[in-house]
Design an enzyme around this catalytic site. Sequence first.
Site, PDB file in Angstrom:
ATOM      1  CG  ASP A 163      37.292  53.717  42.351  1.00 43.43           C
ATOM      2  OD1 ASP A 163      36.321  52.960  42.583  1.00 43.43           O
ATOM      3  OD2 ASP A 163      37.900  53.703  41.255  1.00 43.43           O
TER       4      ASP A 163
ATOM      5  CG  HIS B 121      47.477  28.186  49.396  1.00 46.55           C
ATOM      6  ND1 HIS B 121      47.530  27.454  48.235  1.00 46.55           N
ATOM      7  CD2 HIS B 121      47.050  27.319  50.363  1.00 46.55           C
ATOM      8  CE1 HIS B 121      47.152  26.191  48.483  1.00 46.55           C
ATOM      9  NE2 HIS B 121      46.852  26.094  49.770  1.00 46.55           N
TER      10      HIS B 121
HETATM   11  C1  RB5 Z   1      36.996  54.104  37.362  1.00 47.24           C
HETATM   12  O1  RB5 Z   1      36.279  54.479  36.240  1.00 47.24           O
HETATM   13  C2  RB5 Z   1      37.645  52.740  37.147  1.00 47.24           C
HETATM   14  O2  RB5 Z   1      38.648  52.828  36.216  1.00 47.24           O
HETATM   15  C3  RB5 Z   1      38.163  52.192  38.460  1.00 47.24           C
HETATM   16  O3  RB5 Z   1      37.114  52.112  39.378  1.00 47.24           O
HETATM   17  C4  RB5 Z   1      38.774  50.811  38.412  1.00 47.24           C
HETATM   18  O4  RB5 Z   1      37.911  49.911  37.783  1.00 47.24           O
HETATM   19  C5  RB5 Z   1      40.157  50.717  37.936  1.00 47.24           C
HETATM   20  O5  RB5 Z   1      40.790  49.656  37.917  1.00 47.24           O
END
Ligand code: RB5
Length: 146
Positions: free
Chosen positions: A7, A97
Amino acid sequence: MIAIGSDHGGYELKEHVKKHLEEKGIEVKDFGVFSEESVDYPDCARPVCEAVLNGEAERGILFCGTGIGISMAANKFNGIRAALCGDVFSAKMAKEHNNANVICLGGRVTGRELAFMIVDTFFDAEFQGGRHQTRIDKIHAIEKEA
Ligand code: RB5
């Protein structure tokens, strides 16, 4: 081929790890994202997990800000064993594992050089089978209960 994806929170580290792997001669397919524009990490986990499950990719690497959300999402895919790793020992054990087929890293947590060591360790390790396979079979039996 290794499938990678992130992301926005993992984008920068993904780019560094991609370059690192390519410099080592490893074929990488990048499923995005390709900018720091905000997106939802479950959407980013999907194409990488699907590539691993359909055999297109040998393994996957996923990144988000912490690695937590994207590992949670990845582990919802039947047959994915995603391990969030922030240290080298865990990366080794994740393969030896747990036979992890996806490793997850936090772009806002793990530094670039440590990330390279984690990924290299994961790739160099070998699954030990035996009692560990029995335990993995029990994980996937839980998936069938749902
Ligand atoms: C995005 O702001 C953040 O929440 C995401 O990258 C991640 O860390 C979620 O677990």
